[in-house]
Design a protein around this motif. Structure first.
Motif, PDB file in Angstrom:
ATOM      1  N   ALA A 139       0.836  -1.206   0.000  1.00 47.98           N
ATOM      2  CA  ALA A 139       0.000   0.000   0.000  1.00 47.98           C
ATOM      3  C   ALA A 139       0.872   1.259   0.000  1.00 47.98           C
ATOM      4  CB  ALA A 139      -0.942  -0.003   1.204  1.00 47.98           C
ATOM      5  N   ALA A 143       1.057   3.837  -3.056  1.00 46.37           N
ATOM      6  CA  ALA A 143       0.584   5.200  -2.734  1.00 46.37           C
ATOM      7  C   ALA A 143       1.674   6.206  -3.077  1.00 46.37           C
ATOM      8  CB  ALA A 143       0.203   5.293  -1.265  1.00 46.37           C
ATOM      9  N   GLU A 144       2.930   5.889  -2.744  1.00 43.26           N
ATOM     10  CA  GLU A 144       4.049   6.786  -3.069  1.00 43.26           C
ATOM     11  C   GLU A 144       4.248   6.883  -4.572  1.00 43.26           C
ATOM     12  OE1 GLU A 144       7.357   5.238  -0.874  1.00 43.26           O
ATOM     13  OE2 GLU A 144       6.446   5.755   1.049  1.00 43.26           O
ATOM     14  N   GLU A 146       1.963   6.657  -6.849  1.00 38.36           N
ATOM     15  CA  GLU A 146       0.896   7.515  -7.389  1.00 38.36           C
ATOM     16  C   GLU A 146       1.206   8.987  -7.168  1.00 38.36           C
ATOM     17  OE1 GLU A 146      -1.912   6.647  -9.162  1.00 38.36           O
ATOM     18  OE2 GLU A 146      -1.039   4.645  -9.195  1.00 38.36           O
TER      19      GLU A 146
END
Length: 149
Positions: A139, A143-144, A146
């Protein structure tokens, strides 16, 4: 379309929501809101962190962090002081009131963990932790990724 009952995100979300309800209900007599205990718990581990360090450590946006800390300050659980090292930052310190309920807060968190793992063998608990850690790393990585787009 309704998500399958075997969906991992559904179960993670459900466990999170039930945990917030349990912890919030058991800490409400201290006038600690549902999302505030995590800030106290982080400060129990390392008192004197800056607001930014807390937000980063907990992966909570700065605005939500500021609101939660303001409420904890109003309740007398923390003090925020301008940092001597960097005047742009506030350092956050526990008060005696917060230190006085540390064991109560920790007990609620421990009780929730014990309820959550009730009936599980040590091997199952270890396996669940390994899987959740992998999911957490995935995750964070995605997330990073993105954010970098």
């Amino acid at each position: 379309m309704i998500e399958s009952r075997n969906s991992i995100p559904r179960w993670v979300s459900l466990i999170y929501r039930y945990g917030q309800m349990y912890i919030g209900d058991h800490l409400k007599h201290f006038e600690i809101g549902r999302g505030q205990h995590i800030f106290l718990n982080a400060l129990y581990k390392e008192d004197g962190l800056t607001q930014e360090e807390l937000a980063d450590y907990l992966k909570i946006d700065k605005g939500t962090t500021a609101k939660a800390l303001k409420k904890l300050e109003e309740q007398g659980y923390i003090l925020r002081n301008v940092s001597e090292r960097d005047k742009r930052c506030n350092e956050v310190f526990l008060t005696e009131k917060a230190r006085g309920i540390k064991e109560d807060v920790r007990k609620v968190l421990t009780d929730w963990r014990e309820r959550l793992t009730f009936g599980m063998s040590d091997e199952e608990k270890d396996m669940a932790l390994v899987i959740l850690e992998k999911m957490g790393h995935n995750a964070a990585h995605f997330a990073e990724e993105e954010v970098d787009l």
